[in-house]
Enzyme design. Sequence first.
Site, PDB file in Angstrom:
ATOM      1  N   ARG A  94       0.857  -1.190   0.000  1.00  0.00           N
ATOM      2  CA  ARG A  94       0.000   0.000   0.000  1.00  0.00           C
ATOM      3  C   ARG A  94       0.891   1.238   0.000  1.00  0.00           C
ATOM      4  O   ARG A  94       1.708   1.406   0.910  1.00  0.00           O
ATOM      5  CB  ARG A  94      -0.905  -0.027   1.229  1.00  0.00           C
ATOM      6  CG  ARG A  94      -1.731   1.223   1.395  1.00  0.00           C
ATOM      7  CD  ARG A  94      -2.682   1.137   2.602  1.00  0.00           C
ATOM      8  NE  ARG A  94      -3.319   2.429   2.754  1.00  0.00           N
ATOM      9  CZ  ARG A  94      -3.185   3.219   3.807  1.00  0.00           C
ATOM     10  NH1 ARG A  94      -2.479   2.834   4.854  1.00  0.00           N
ATOM     11  NH2 ARG A  94      -3.774   4.392   3.843  1.00  0.00           N
ATOM     12  N   HIS A 127      -2.499  10.925   1.356  1.00  0.00           N
ATOM     13  CA  HIS A 127      -1.827  10.676   2.629  1.00  0.00           C
ATOM     14  C   HIS A 127      -1.110  11.986   2.993  1.00  0.00           C
ATOM     15  O   HIS A 127       0.094  12.025   3.134  1.00  0.00           O
ATOM     16  CB  HIS A 127      -0.866   9.495   2.520  1.00  0.00           C
ATOM     17  CG  HIS A 127      -0.478   8.882   3.835  1.00  0.00           C
ATOM     18  ND1 HIS A 127      -0.643   7.549   4.120  1.00  0.00           N
ATOM     19  CD2 HIS A 127       0.066   9.416   4.955  1.00  0.00           C
ATOM     20  CE1 HIS A 127      -0.198   7.291   5.340  1.00  0.00           C
ATOM     21  NE2 HIS A 127       0.244   8.412   5.863  1.00  0.00           N
ATOM     22  N   GLU A 148      -6.466   8.545   7.209  1.00  0.00           N
ATOM     23  CA  GLU A 148      -6.569   9.174   8.531  1.00  0.00           C
ATOM     24  C   GLU A 148      -7.050  10.621   8.500  1.00  0.00           C
ATOM     25  O   GLU A 148      -6.307  11.543   8.864  1.00  0.00           O
ATOM     26  CB  GLU A 148      -5.216   9.087   9.257  1.00  0.00           C
ATOM     27  CG  GLU A 148      -4.767   7.671   9.472  1.00  0.00           C
ATOM     28  CD  GLU A 148      -3.468   7.573  10.281  1.00  0.00           C
ATOM     29  OE1 GLU A 148      -2.787   8.594  10.435  1.00  0.00           O
ATOM     30  OE2 GLU A 148      -3.170   6.471  10.771  1.00  0.00           O
ATOM     31  N   ASN A 181      -6.787   1.911  10.217  1.00  0.00           N
ATOM     32  CA  ASN A 181      -5.460   1.925  10.828  1.00  0.00           C
ATOM     33  C   ASN A 181      -5.634   1.733  12.327  1.00  0.00           C
ATOM     34  O   ASN A 181      -6.411   2.466  12.949  1.00  0.00           O
ATOM     35  CB  ASN A 181      -4.761   3.258  10.556  1.00  0.00           C
ATOM     36  CG  ASN A 181      -4.523   3.499   9.068  1.00  0.00           C
ATOM     37  OD1 ASN A 181      -4.795   2.627   8.243  1.00  0.00           O
ATOM     38  ND2 ASN A 181      -4.018   4.662   8.722  1.00  0.00           N
ATOM     39  N   TYR A 207      -3.426   1.135  15.930  1.00  0.00           N
ATOM     40  CA  TYR A 207      -2.139   1.029  16.635  1.00  0.00           C
ATOM     41  C   TYR A 207      -2.308   0.673  18.111  1.00  0.00           C
ATOM     42  O   TYR A 207      -1.516  -0.073  18.660  1.00  0.00           O
ATOM     43  CB  TYR A 207      -1.371   2.351  16.520  1.00  0.00           C
ATOM     44  CG  TYR A 207      -0.792   2.567  15.136  1.00  0.00           C
ATOM     45  CD1 TYR A 207       0.472   2.097  14.817  1.00  0.00           C
ATOM     46  CD2 TYR A 207      -1.523   3.215  14.152  1.00  0.00           C
ATOM     47  CE1 TYR A 207       1.005   2.283  13.553  1.00  0.00           C
ATOM     48  CE2 TYR A 207      -0.998   3.395  12.871  1.00  0.00           C
ATOM     49  CZ  TYR A 207       0.267   2.934  12.581  1.00  0.00           C
ATOM     50  OH  TYR A 207       0.787   3.096  11.324  1.00  0.00           O
ATOM     51  N   GLU A 217      -3.015  -0.044   8.418  1.00  0.00           N
ATOM     52  CA  GLU A 217      -1.741   0.256   9.095  1.00  0.00           C
ATOM     53  C   GLU A 217      -1.766  -0.364  10.481  1.00  0.00           C
ATOM     54  O   GLU A 217      -2.789  -0.327  11.165  1.00  0.00           O
ATOM     55  CB  GLU A 217      -1.520   1.769   9.292  1.00  0.00           C
ATOM     56  CG  GLU A 217      -1.173   2.550   8.067  1.00  0.00           C
ATOM     57  CD  GLU A 217      -0.898   4.023   8.377  1.00  0.00           C
ATOM     58  OE1 GLU A 217      -0.531   4.366   9.526  1.00  0.00           O
ATOM     59  OE2 GLU A 217      -1.070   4.840   7.466  1.00  0.00           O
TER      60      GLU A 217
HETATM   61  O1  IFM Z   1       3.673   7.394  10.010  1.00  0.00           O
HETATM   62  C1  IFM Z   1       2.332   7.460  10.321  1.00  0.00           C
HETATM   63  C2  IFM Z   1       1.484   7.385   9.073  1.00  0.00           C
HETATM   64  O2  IFM Z   1       1.820   8.349   8.157  1.00  0.00           O
HETATM   65  C3  IFM Z   1       0.033   7.556   9.434  1.00  0.00           C
HETATM   66  N1  IFM Z   1      -0.349   6.630  10.458  1.00  0.00           N
HETATM   67  C4  IFM Z   1       0.472   6.535  11.637  1.00  0.00           C
HETATM   68  C5  IFM Z   1       1.936   6.345  11.242  1.00  0.00           C
HETATM   69  C6  IFM Z   1       2.804   6.294  12.505  1.00  0.00           C
HETATM   70  O3  IFM Z   1       2.669   7.469  13.220  1.00  0.00           O
END
Ligand code: IFM
Length: 453
Positions: free
Chosen positions: A74, A118, A163, A300, A302, A357
Amino acid sequence: MGFRKDFAWGAATSAYQIEGAAGEDGKGMHIWDVYTKEPGKVYEGHTGDVACDHYHRFREDVAIMKEMGLKAYRFSIDWSRVLPEGKGKPNEAGLAFYDHLVDALLEAGIEPYITLYHWELPYALYLKGGWMNEKIVEWFGAYAALVSERFSDRVTHFFTLNEPQCFVGLGFLNGEHAPGLKAPLRDTFQMAHNVLKAHGRAVQMLRLYARKPIEVGFAPTCTMCYPATDDPKDVEAARQQLFSMEDLGNWTWNVAWWSDPVLLGHYPEEGLQKYEAYLPKITDEDMKLISEPIDIYGQNIYNGKAVRMGEDGRPLVVGRYAGFPKTAIQWPVTPQCLYWGPKFLYERYGKPLYITENGMSAHDSVSLDGKVHDPSRIDFLARYLGELKRAAADGVDVRGYFQWSLMDNFEWACGYSERFGLVFVDFNTQERIWKDSAYWYREVIRQNGENLA
Ligand code: IFM
């Protein structure tokens, strides 16, 4: 049952974070090109001018991906590289770069997934009001048309936005990212509404100009919520918390404010009430455009927060214990969010899901043996992917996973101080060194995740 046979094991990057070649071959400027030159904005004055020099080294990078066994990659297109003024005359050299990249990927047996936005808002459009100017709906639509017409003969999967929470929130609400503004709340809601309309227009244009059937989605982010215990009351509390509305100062970090309009065709009632004083005019026509049907949902993920049901029947976020595990960038390690997140999202929106992500930054360096040992990343990924596998086994239609990131890169306001890559990049020499986690991930892919607990 675990991951489907055709699971898209991938890695992700974005244009400004890796490409470099900032002033080359007719590329226009975008807001990050400008912002990074303002003193004090980015860690130690770092810029993405060279980054990973991927623009010149993409063949080497694709060879690495191939050797790693990636099924999917991606990446994002830099809007200002292909349309230097954001609209109008395309830049053939910029388009040719992405042509070559797509061809190299396909030749290597890797499926390209394109993200349109992005965060590289062309500076020329920013000067015209950028996301505040309603015309951006058409500007973004025309950009989507160009991309679709050019690449959809070879590319099947497209994501419109990456995002929106971040580029509106960090860029225009708290001013930590380009263009570094602290705009009035009312403006941020207007922008967000324009962003969603631009998404809808892009979906239409991607399809209209597609040369074959394509799959379109978007890729929001959020802080996930997961239940503090298995008690069904806590599960319900986590679900409610996830889709509830943040306070005004933090409002862009919502899930439902962005995803309900796109997938359910309306803004959440709680938000309409809570944010009423700041909202722009929202018409039925707007909502129809925003909810232009999409095929796939990218998320995404995390980290997340644990939630339990309080005595008063309302969700309560549970505090973290002292010494709670965290990554180098200080984000908590909460693998459960890769089970509960997909589950809650799939329940609510019912769309095939991609984790667009997920990953971590670590204090990676080259050891005396010349290798990069990153056991914490292997442990992190094993835990998170184990949870994703559990979600897939429980019936969530999860189609792919993109590890963030293929290689160390420009981490926005943190410059090069954070390393998220599977591959270590020496930014002085541009040497790429596989981290231990890259070898580990290769084996996970080879076994289609069978080796994950
Ligand atoms: O690096 C970033 C990415 O550009 C967008 N999502 C989170 C990642 C880590 O912070």
